[in-house]
Design a protein around this motif. Structure first.
Motif, PDB file in Angstrom:
ATOM      1  N   MET B  39      10.210   7.501   0.899  1.00 22.51           N
ATOM      2  CA  MET B  39      10.395   6.186   0.282  1.00 22.51           C
ATOM      3  C   MET B  39      11.083   6.289  -1.071  1.00 22.51           C
ATOM      4  O   MET B  39      11.894   5.436  -1.430  1.00 22.51           O
ATOM      5  N   VAL B  75      13.875  -6.753  -3.293  1.00 23.67           N
ATOM      6  CA  VAL B  75      13.602  -6.235  -1.954  1.00 23.67           C
ATOM      7  C   VAL B  75      13.090  -4.798  -2.044  1.00 23.67           C
ATOM      8  O   VAL B  75      12.175  -4.403  -1.306  1.00 23.67           O
ATOM      9  N   ALA B  76      13.637  -4.009  -2.977  1.00 22.64           N
ATOM     10  CA  ALA B  76      13.191  -2.623  -3.130  1.00 22.64           C
ATOM     11  C   ALA B  76      11.734  -2.568  -3.559  1.00 22.64           C
ATOM     12  O   ALA B  76      10.949  -1.770  -3.047  1.00 22.64           O
ATOM     13  N   ALA B  77      11.351  -3.451  -4.505  1.00 21.19           N
ATOM     14  CA  ALA B  77       9.963  -3.467  -4.959  1.00 21.19           C
ATOM     15  C   ALA B  77       9.031  -3.888  -3.828  1.00 21.19           C
ATOM     16  O   ALA B  77       7.961  -3.303  -3.626  1.00 21.19           O
ATOM     17  N   ALA B  78       9.466  -4.882  -3.025  1.00 23.03           N
ATOM     18  CA  ALA B  78       8.648  -5.335  -1.896  1.00 23.03           C
ATOM     19  C   ALA B  78       8.480  -4.220  -0.880  1.00 23.03           C
ATOM     20  O   ALA B  78       7.376  -3.974  -0.374  1.00 23.03           O
ATOM     21  N   ALA B  80       8.651  -1.022  -1.420  1.00 29.30           N
ATOM     22  CA  ALA B  80       7.774   0.022  -1.952  1.00 29.30           C
ATOM     23  C   ALA B  80       6.317  -0.384  -1.802  1.00 29.30           C
ATOM     24  O   ALA B  80       5.471   0.434  -1.421  1.00 29.30           O
ATOM     25  N   ALA B  81       6.013  -1.666  -2.076  1.00 25.96           N
ATOM     26  CA  ALA B  81       4.620  -2.119  -2.003  1.00 25.96           C
ATOM     27  C   ALA B  81       4.084  -1.997  -0.586  1.00 25.96           C
ATOM     28  O   ALA B  81       3.002  -1.438  -0.350  1.00 25.96           O
ATOM     29  N   VAL B  82       4.846  -2.507   0.406  1.00 27.67           N
ATOM     30  CA  VAL B  82       4.365  -2.455   1.791  1.00 27.67           C
ATOM     31  C   VAL B  82       4.331  -1.018   2.300  1.00 27.67           C
ATOM     32  O   VAL B  82       3.378  -0.591   2.965  1.00 27.67           O
ATOM     33  N   LEU B  84       3.907   1.736   0.606  1.00 26.89           N
ATOM     34  CA  LEU B  84       2.799   2.492   0.032  1.00 26.89           C
ATOM     35  C   LEU B  84       1.470   2.038   0.619  1.00 26.89           C
ATOM     36  O   LEU B  84       0.571   2.863   0.830  1.00 26.89           O
ATOM     37  N   ALA B  85       1.341   0.728   0.932  1.00 20.04           N
ATOM     38  CA  ALA B  85       0.110   0.263   1.581  1.00 20.04           C
ATOM     39  C   ALA B  85      -0.050   0.907   2.949  1.00 20.04           C
ATOM     40  O   ALA B  85      -1.147   1.349   3.329  1.00 20.04           O
ATOM     41  N   LEU B  86       1.057   1.015   3.696  1.00 23.02           N
ATOM     42  CA  LEU B  86       1.019   1.703   4.993  1.00 23.02           C
ATOM     43  C   LEU B  86       0.649   3.167   4.820  1.00 23.02           C
ATOM     44  O   LEU B  86      -0.162   3.710   5.591  1.00 23.02           O
ATOM     45  N   ALA B  87       1.219   3.812   3.796  1.00 23.75           N
ATOM     46  CA  ALA B  87       0.913   5.223   3.559  1.00 23.75           C
ATOM     47  C   ALA B  87      -0.563   5.407   3.252  1.00 23.75           C
ATOM     48  O   ALA B  87      -1.193   6.362   3.715  1.00 23.75           O
ATOM     49  N   VAL B  88      -1.150   4.446   2.493  1.00 27.69           N
ATOM     50  CA  VAL B  88      -2.576   4.547   2.171  1.00 27.69           C
ATOM     51  C   VAL B  88      -3.416   4.444   3.439  1.00 27.69           C
ATOM     52  O   VAL B  88      -4.360   5.218   3.650  1.00 27.69           O
ATOM     53  N   THR B  89      -3.046   3.500   4.342  1.00 26.63           N
ATOM     54  CA  THR B  89      -3.844   3.358   5.572  1.00 26.63           C
ATOM     55  C   THR B  89      -3.684   4.577   6.477  1.00 26.63           C
ATOM     56  O   THR B  89      -4.627   4.975   7.152  1.00 26.63           O
TER      57      THR B  89
END
Lengths: 178, 107
Positions: B39, B75-78, B80-82, B84-89
């Motif tokens: 990412m 769009v890049a910030a969005a 990154a947020a999604v 990283l949330a997927l990576a956490v799960t």
């Protein structure tokens, strides 16, 4: 043809951004990759400032080097990842093919830039702009010509915020029912 | 290429730098196995595109490019947020963020 301050600045900041981008690629510890990426963002902000895009340079520092990098580093620290033994994907042939593909793409880009250099260099360079005036022009463009795209970005950010919260609330990760 | 082309920095130089940054980012996406580093490489590619926008905006005296940079940044910030949330799960289950775990994703 004299070397002006802006040309020198281009070579220093461009070299710094290239070196730190290579650092992102080559560092096996993800934290070091993140710090290299932050350095790339800062040097790109310097390049924007040298091109007199003052507001974009500021936003680059605040949003990228600030917010996005903090997000990355926080998630990395949450994971407590050590230096990776197998940082790169396997397969010598596949790796070679990837290098060839990226090399071909870069060659095509550079050839296109080189061949169109005459038409590109014939364009006019904007005069030195007043930072306040250019920021005002940018704001008028964002809230005038691009106002629908701007509102769509607001909706996108709302959806993303809800989606990120919903994703992180799933019990046991994405594979709960297996 | 004559020496004067190297000294007199113009639009082509910025575009070449941007192409090089984009290539490094693409190599990162292709070669690395850690999702978070992939990412970061995507962010690198988006930044290369932003550099092109700002360079064209500067050398063609047209502010539209700088407006586009804001949309790319959002769009890049969005993303990154999604991402990283997927990576956490993914990490909650496998204790690792290797890209090969993403093939068992289910909703």
């Amino acid at each position: 043809m004299t070397l002006t301050a802006q040309d020198l600045l281009f070579y220093i900041l461009g070299g710094l951004s290239l070196a730190s981008a290579l650092g992102v690629l080559l560092m096996t510890n993800p934290i070091y990759s993140a710090l290299c990426l932050a350095l790339t963002m800062v040097s790109l902000a310097g390049l924007y400032a040298s091109m007199q895009a003052w507001f974009v340079a500021g936003v680059q520092l605040i949003v990228y080097a600030g917010a996005v990098m903090v997000l990355f580093v926080m998630v990395l620290m949450l994971f407590d990842l050590k230096s990776e033994v197998k940082a790169f994907s396997r397969g010598a042939v596949a790796g070679f093919m990837k290098l060839v593909a990226v090399g071909l793409m870069t060659g095509a880009f550079l050839a296109a830039i080189y061949n169109s250099a005459d038409t590109l260099l014939g364009t006019s360079l904007a005069a030195n702009v007043d930072g306040t005036a250019s920021t005002k022009a940018l704001a008028q463009m964002l809230f005038g010509k691009y106002v629908f795209a701007f509102e769509a970005m607001g909706v996108l950010l709302l959806i993303i915020a809800i989606g990120a919260v919903a994703l992180s609330r799933i019990e046991g990760g994405t594979h709960a029912d297996e | 290429m004559p020496m004067s082309n190297l000294v007199d920095v113009g639009l082509s130089h910025y575009l070449a730098l941007s192409a090089a940054l984009f290539a490094i980012g693409m190599l990162g996406v292709l070669m690395r196995r850690n999702v978070i580093v992939m990412m970061m490489s995507i962010e690198l590619m988006l930044n290369a595109v932003n550099l092109t926008f700002v360079a064209f905006s500067r050398f063609r005296d047209n502010m539209d490019g700088q407006a586009m940079v804001f949309f790319v940044m959002t769009v890049a910030a969005a993303e990154a947020a999604v991402g990283l949330a997927l990576a956490v799960t993914i990490f909650k289950r496998f204790r690792e963020v290797n890209i090969r775990y993403f093939e068992h994703l289910k909703g």
